[in-house]
Write an enzyme that holds these catalytic residues in place. Sequence first.
Site, PDB file in Angstrom:
ATOM      1  N   ASP A 225     -12.465  -9.955  -1.384  1.00 25.26           N
ATOM      2  CA  ASP A 225     -13.780 -10.142  -0.779  1.00 25.26           C
ATOM      3  C   ASP A 225     -14.712  -9.114  -1.423  1.00 25.26           C
ATOM      4  O   ASP A 225     -14.270  -8.092  -1.915  1.00 25.26           O
ATOM      5  CB  ASP A 225     -13.784 -10.074   0.763  1.00 25.26           C
ATOM      6  CG  ASP A 225     -13.035  -8.895   1.356  1.00 25.26           C
ATOM      7  OD1 ASP A 225     -12.932  -7.840   0.692  1.00 25.26           O
ATOM      8  OD2 ASP A 225     -12.560  -9.018   2.502  1.00 25.26           O
TER       9      ASP A 225
ATOM     10  N   HIS B 196     -10.546  -5.733  -2.480  1.00 21.74           N
ATOM     11  CA  HIS B 196     -11.610  -5.594  -1.475  1.00 21.74           C
ATOM     12  C   HIS B 196     -12.722  -4.789  -2.148  1.00 21.74           C
ATOM     13  O   HIS B 196     -12.669  -3.560  -2.183  1.00 21.74           O
ATOM     14  CB  HIS B 196     -11.089  -4.878  -0.236  1.00 21.74           C
ATOM     15  CG  HIS B 196     -10.033  -5.657   0.500  1.00 21.74           C
ATOM     16  ND1 HIS B 196     -10.325  -6.842   1.159  1.00 21.74           N
ATOM     17  CD2 HIS B 196      -8.709  -5.451   0.670  1.00 21.74           C
ATOM     18  CE1 HIS B 196      -9.205  -7.314   1.710  1.00 21.74           C
ATOM     19  NE2 HIS B 196      -8.214  -6.497   1.426  1.00 21.74           N
TER      20      HIS B 196
ATOM     21  N   GLU C 298      -6.404 -10.388  -2.038  1.00 20.66           N
ATOM     22  CA  GLU C 298      -7.184 -10.205  -0.801  1.00 20.66           C
ATOM     23  C   GLU C 298      -8.682 -10.118  -1.098  1.00 20.66           C
ATOM     24  O   GLU C 298      -9.407  -9.358  -0.467  1.00 20.66           O
ATOM     25  CB  GLU C 298      -6.716  -8.944  -0.064  1.00 20.66           C
ATOM     26  CG  GLU C 298      -5.230  -8.925   0.230  1.00 20.66           C
ATOM     27  CD  GLU C 298      -4.771  -7.789   1.134  1.00 20.66           C
ATOM     28  OE1 GLU C 298      -5.624  -7.102   1.719  1.00 20.66           O
ATOM     29  OE2 GLU C 298      -3.543  -7.594   1.258  1.00 20.66           O
TER      30      GLU C 298
ATOM     31  N   ASN D  24       1.910  -4.741  -3.328  1.00 22.62           N
ATOM     32  CA  ASN D  24       0.510  -5.103  -3.132  1.00 22.62           C
ATOM     33  C   ASN D  24      -0.286  -3.840  -2.775  1.00 22.62           C
ATOM     34  O   ASN D  24       0.162  -3.051  -1.932  1.00 22.62           O
ATOM     35  CB  ASN D  24       0.474  -6.107  -1.959  1.00 22.62           C
ATOM     36  CG  ASN D  24      -0.853  -6.773  -1.730  1.00 22.62           C
ATOM     37  OD1 ASN D  24      -1.460  -7.321  -2.651  1.00 22.62           O
ATOM     38  ND2 ASN D  24      -1.319  -6.753  -0.473  1.00 22.62           N
TER      39      ASN D  24
ATOM     40  N   GLU E 240       0.801  -1.234   0.000  1.00 27.02           N
ATOM     41  CA  GLU E 240       0.000   0.000   0.000  1.00 27.02           C
ATOM     42  C   GLU E 240       0.834   1.285   0.000  1.00 27.02           C
ATOM     43  O   GLU E 240       0.657   2.145   0.867  1.00 27.02           O
ATOM     44  CB  GLU E 240      -0.990  -0.021   1.176  1.00 27.02           C
ATOM     45  CG  GLU E 240      -1.879  -1.258   1.137  1.00 27.02           C
ATOM     46  CD  GLU E 240      -2.900  -1.344   2.274  1.00 27.02           C
ATOM     47  OE1 GLU E 240      -2.852  -0.516   3.208  1.00 27.02           O
ATOM     48  OE2 GLU E 240      -3.740  -2.261   2.218  1.00 27.02           O
TER      49      GLU E 240
END
Length: 348
Positions: free
Chosen positions: A268, A238, A266, A202, A161
């Site tokens: 979702d 996400h 990651e 990432n 990030e």
Amino acid sequence: MVFFLGILALGVFLVATAARAALEQSSDFQVGLNVAAQAAQKLYFGTATNADQWTDKTYFDILKDDSEFGQITAANVMKWFDTEPEPSVFNFTDGDVIADFVKATGKRLRGHNCVWYNQLPDWLSNGTFTAPELAFIVERHCFTLVSHYRGQVYSWDVINEPFNDDGTYRVDIFFNTLNTSYIPLALKAARRADPHTKLYINDYNIEGIGAKATALKELVRSLKASGVPIDGVGIQSHLTVGGVPATLQQNMAEFTALGIEVAITELDIRFTALPPTAAGLAQQKADYATVVAACNAVPGCVGVTVWDFTDKYSWVPSTFPGQGAACPWDENYVKKPAYAGITEGFLG
Ligand SMILES: *[C@@H]1O[C@H](CO)[C@@H](O)[C@H](O)[C@H]1NC(C)=O
Ligand SMILES: *[C@@H]1O[C@H](CO)[C@@H](O)[C@H](O)[C@H]1NC(C)=O
Ligand SMILES: *[C@@H]1O[C@H](CO)[C@@H](O)[C@H](O)[C@H]1NC(C)=O
């Protein structure tokens, strides 16, 4: 009258249940998510996990199942606050629990992460360091962490990030003190520590084409141009139901055109209002299918990881109050339509 309505409601319920069962039989491939991923020539389907959830037997049985998961990410315990709680005092006890489980099961391990602005130990976030001091600290941390797991990790999130959503660099302790130099520093230290692991950057909100994805592409280009090791970009994903960017696949292809691999790291897909409706669950299924199909269509996309597989342990409700139901299994370990969406995404 009440009796009649009761009979009518029961009838409607039974018809709906039968229809749902028929639908599940026709559309729900029960091959397992990792089996589906590997059938599609991907390396794995994986999940993040925390070892304190493993006393939950139902959870652990699904986690262990190689047909569901071929890859594991430590959700928290390889982060800086856990692995170097005091300066130069490293503690891999918690991380080793995850790594040992991965070794014993023959799954792949993603390392997460070396350098991130969040979940830092107090000595670091509260410290005052000169640029040479902090450069040394970053190198020591990345080198020691990646060395400890040398030979065991498929890929490491070396940098996590680094960007703001507008594509400018995040102003944190690393950028404040070292400008962007901490990025090549950390990547080179990781490469020295493990010559064979894949080194990743990432980030989130880089799923679609836009300022943040462009900034990351520019960074990858400049790292490659100056000979800094970089092997992959992790696209966190996400997402929200109905909110999968239309440019996801094109964006992934643009990343891989830079000579790197990508992974969905990651995933979702959360509801912004609860509880989910039947239409919402169908949309969520379509969204999971869209994300997985995009990875499937891009040869350099190596695999897909969900940020835990059950709503019972999802990070979403505590971070986004009132939102959730983001995972392929619900909180009672019932597979949601999203589960079939994933297999459909891999198998077409
Ligand atoms: C290392 O971490 C473990 C697990 O958090 C803890 O129990 C242990 O006391 C730590 N070891 C040291 C030397 O601090
Ligand atoms: C150190 O930083 C933490 C946050 O990382 C903060 O909660 C704490 O109050 C700080 N302590 C001091 C002494 O500044
Ligand atoms: C930070 O580094 C960039 C290059 O990555 C450079 O253009 C910029 O001038 C630097 N900023 C400072 C304040 O040194």
